[in-house]
Design a protein around this motif. Structure first.
Motif, PDB file in Angstrom:
ATOM      1  N   PRO A   7      20.663 -21.181  -8.501  1.00 33.48           N
ATOM      2  CA  PRO A   7      21.131 -20.884  -9.860  1.00 33.48           C
ATOM      3  C   PRO A   7      22.341 -19.958  -9.903  1.00 33.48           C
ATOM      4  O   PRO A   7      22.424 -18.969  -9.166  1.00 33.48           O
ATOM      5  CB  PRO A   7      19.913 -20.222 -10.511  1.00 33.48           C
ATOM      6  CG  PRO A   7      18.750 -20.714  -9.724  1.00 33.48           C
ATOM      7  CD  PRO A   7      19.237 -20.851  -8.317  1.00 33.48           C
ATOM      8  N   GLY A  13      23.380 -15.874 -20.028  1.00 35.00           N
ATOM      9  CA  GLY A  13      22.161 -16.052 -19.248  1.00 35.00           C
ATOM     10  C   GLY A  13      21.671 -14.755 -18.656  1.00 35.00           C
ATOM     11  O   GLY A  13      20.460 -14.472 -18.650  1.00 35.00           O
ATOM     12  N   GLU A 214      18.425 -19.344 -18.637  1.00 36.44           N
ATOM     13  CA  GLU A 214      18.900 -20.669 -18.252  1.00 36.44           C
ATOM     14  C   GLU A 214      20.154 -20.546 -17.397  1.00 36.44           C
ATOM     15  O   GLU A 214      21.191 -20.044 -17.844  1.00 36.44           O
ATOM     16  CB  GLU A 214      19.206 -21.500 -19.504  1.00 36.44           C
ATOM     17  CG  GLU A 214      19.615 -22.918 -19.211  1.00 36.44           C
ATOM     18  CD  GLU A 214      18.455 -23.773 -18.725  1.00 36.44           C
ATOM     19  OE1 GLU A 214      18.728 -24.796 -18.066  1.00 36.44           O
ATOM     20  OE2 GLU A 214      17.292 -23.421 -19.009  1.00 36.44           O
ATOM     21  N   ARG A 424      26.035 -30.916 -16.557  1.00 40.18           N
ATOM     22  CA  ARG A 424      25.605 -30.271 -15.312  1.00 40.18           C
ATOM     23  C   ARG A 424      26.821 -29.807 -14.522  1.00 40.18           C
ATOM     24  O   ARG A 424      27.865 -30.460 -14.520  1.00 40.18           O
ATOM     25  CB  ARG A 424      24.773 -31.237 -14.471  1.00 40.18           C
ATOM     26  CG  ARG A 424      23.421 -31.571 -15.056  1.00 40.18           C
ATOM     27  CD  ARG A 424      22.670 -32.567 -14.191  1.00 40.18           C
ATOM     28  NE  ARG A 424      23.278 -33.895 -14.215  1.00 40.18           N
ATOM     29  CZ  ARG A 424      22.818 -34.934 -13.521  1.00 40.18           C
ATOM     30  NH1 ARG A 424      21.773 -34.788 -12.725  1.00 40.18           N
ATOM     31  NH2 ARG A 424      23.423 -36.106 -13.623  1.00 40.18           N
TER      32      ARG A 424
END
Length: 506
Positions: A7, A13, A214, A424
């Motif tokens: 990640p 985030g 996220e 993505r």
């Protein structure tokens, strides 16, 4: 997020992660700041600075991290001076608490003079919430930090870099080491921000596992290569994946050869090249492992009259490549635009195949099979009708825009290669300077087509190809002994080693 992506967070985030840890789990925010400052202090101590450490602090939580680092460095026996760019009265919350524990001097004007003779500098001006261009007094301070000659350790991110995109709009700190708290940030992996980070180290600061924040992207883990299908006793050259390559022109025959050879080195069981008829002998003699189809019609290049034969090469292909060595004849561009709409297999478009769609990305929408575009910054600039410098300044935004416009997977080449389908985002973190050589892009196209032909999900296939290509570049440099002497053929020869996860590539 795919399990083979590590990640990468943006500013929003990370705010969510911090909020969760503090408000829902009950971790004290002062404890998080203490851990962050300690991680920075330990890195600075590891540099064994000869001379005073100067900690340059802003007025937000990043400055608070700097106050903690300075206090702990003093406890370790180092001389540590805190240089504040804004008055202490402007501090709030945890930053104010740690300023009161540590103290510091407001510096107005002569930051460069205060940094003279520093053994090390800690950049604690801006954190991950920064965006835009630094204003005074930060801009001058950043300039002074870069000019002082001492190694710089950045708290969380080099000041002046947008953590969400890697964009740099003005002055930015050139760090020797960046200590990123809890997780890496997307902007630390994407140029030009990537070049400001130095040695990136991720430090845990006490945020428990399971944070709901996220991630907006991911760093591609080489473990993705374990997903590649393997050949078994009943495999044939056809079931192992067939790749077709269309391209080639007089003076550019090597591109098709490298693409097709890379495809079979990457596991495709069968490769066919569709090339100009008057150049076909080149391929027949030079590459016995690859089938060739002589396409009539052009004078040393493919043209609209070649289309029927080219399409025959793609009839049984599980994936294809369009564009290597195609050349820039108007007829070749016309053919490329027609073929893209008629080829039914997953299709990688590269090199002059991309140039055929300059300003015409919308022509690629509606294809029945996946499309992969593999531009460098100059080619993406032509696709979007912008200068390459503008692409380099906004790499992530440009890649996502083009992917959406073409309804394709966009692979923007570079040391920070970005893969995106418009939503993505995956980024390569394996540096391979040896790939800065002619033909390496053709090799990448061949690997990508091979992985598509072998049956991987398209986004996974492209990410796998990026990692395999980077690993092959590193392995080629190891074998040759120096990156500058690597040629594309060396990279192709290194593909088998790059695919072996039990034999890590240095």
């Amino acid at each position: 997020m795919e399990p083979w992506l590590k990640p990468l967070f943006d500013a929003a985030g990370m705010r969510g992660v911090d909020r969760w840890a503090i408000e829902e789990v009950g971790v004290a925010s002062l404890e998080l700041m203490e851990a962050a400052g300690r991680a920075v202090a330990e890195v600075v101590a590891g540099l064994a600075p000869e001379g005073a450490v100067r900690v340059v602090c802003g007025k937000g939580n990043n400055g608070g991290d700097g106050f903690v680092a300075a206090r702990l460095l003093r406890e370790m026996g180092f001389e540590a001076d805190v240089l504040m760019l804004w008055p202490g009265e402007e501090l709030r919350g945890d930053a104010k608490v740690n300023f009161e524990r540590c103290g510091g001097d407001l510096v107005e004007g002569d930051v460069a003079g205060r940094l003279a003779g520093s053994g090390a500098v800690v950049d604690a001006i801006f954190g991950t919430g920064f965006e835009g261009a630094p204003r005074e007094p930060a801009a001058s301070a950043i300039r002074a930090i870069n000019n002082c000659g001492a190694p710089v350790v950045a708290c969380d991110i080099a000041s002046g870099v947008d953590a969400s995109s890697g964009e740099v709009e003005g002055e930015a700190v050139e760090a020797a080491v960046t200590v990123s708290f809890h997780a890496a940030k997307l902007g630390q992996r994407i140029a030009p921000g990537k070049w400001q980070m130095g040695d990136l180290r991720v430090a845990p600061i006490g945020i428990p596992p399971g944070a709901p924040g996220e991630a907006v992207g991911g760093e591609i883990d080489p473990a993705v290569l374990s997903l590649l299908p393997r050949r078994g006793p009943q495999s044939t050259k056809f079931s192992s994946g067939q790749v077709a390559v269309a391209g080639g022109s007089r003076g550019l025959t090597g591109a098709v050869r490298m693409t097709s050879l890379a495809a079979i080195r990457a596991g495709a069981g069968y490769a066919t090249v569709a090339v100009p008829a008057d150049l076909n002998l080149v391929y027949e003699i030079a590459q016995p492992e690859v089938m060739s189809l002589a396409c009539p019609g052009g004078d040393g290049c493919l043209v609209p009259a070649s289309e029927k034969t080219v399409l025959r090469a793609f009839e049984r292909a599980a994936a294809g490549v369009l564009g290597p060595g195609l050349g820039r004849d108007p007829g070749s561009f016309e053919l490329a635009r027609s073929l893209a709409g008629k080829i039914e297999a997953p299709l990688v478009i590269d090199a002059d195949g991309l140039n055929a769609f300059a300003g015409r990305l919308g022509d690629l929408t509606g294809r029945g099979a996946p499309t992969v575009l593999t531009p460098h910054a100059g080619e993406l600039g032509r696709l979007l009708e912008r200068e390459s410098g503008e692409i380099d300044a906004h790499r992530l935004a440009s890649a996502k825009e083009a992917a959406r416009a073409a309804e394709a997977i966009l692979l923007l080449k570079g040391d920070d290669t970005i893969v995106t389908d418009g939503e993505r985002v995956a980024v390569n973190a394996i540096s391979a300077p040896a790939l800065a050589t002619a033909g390496s892009g053709d090799v990448l196209s061949g690997i990508t087509a091979a992985f598509l032909a072998r049956g991987l999900e398209p986004f996974t296939a492209v990410c796998s190809a990026v990692v395999a290509h980077a690993r092959a570049g590193r392995e080629a440099a190891r074998r040759i002994g120096v990156s500058e002497s690597v040629i594309a053929g060396d990279v192709i020869a290194a593909i088998p080693s790059a695919l072996r996860l039990d034999s890590p590539v240095e």
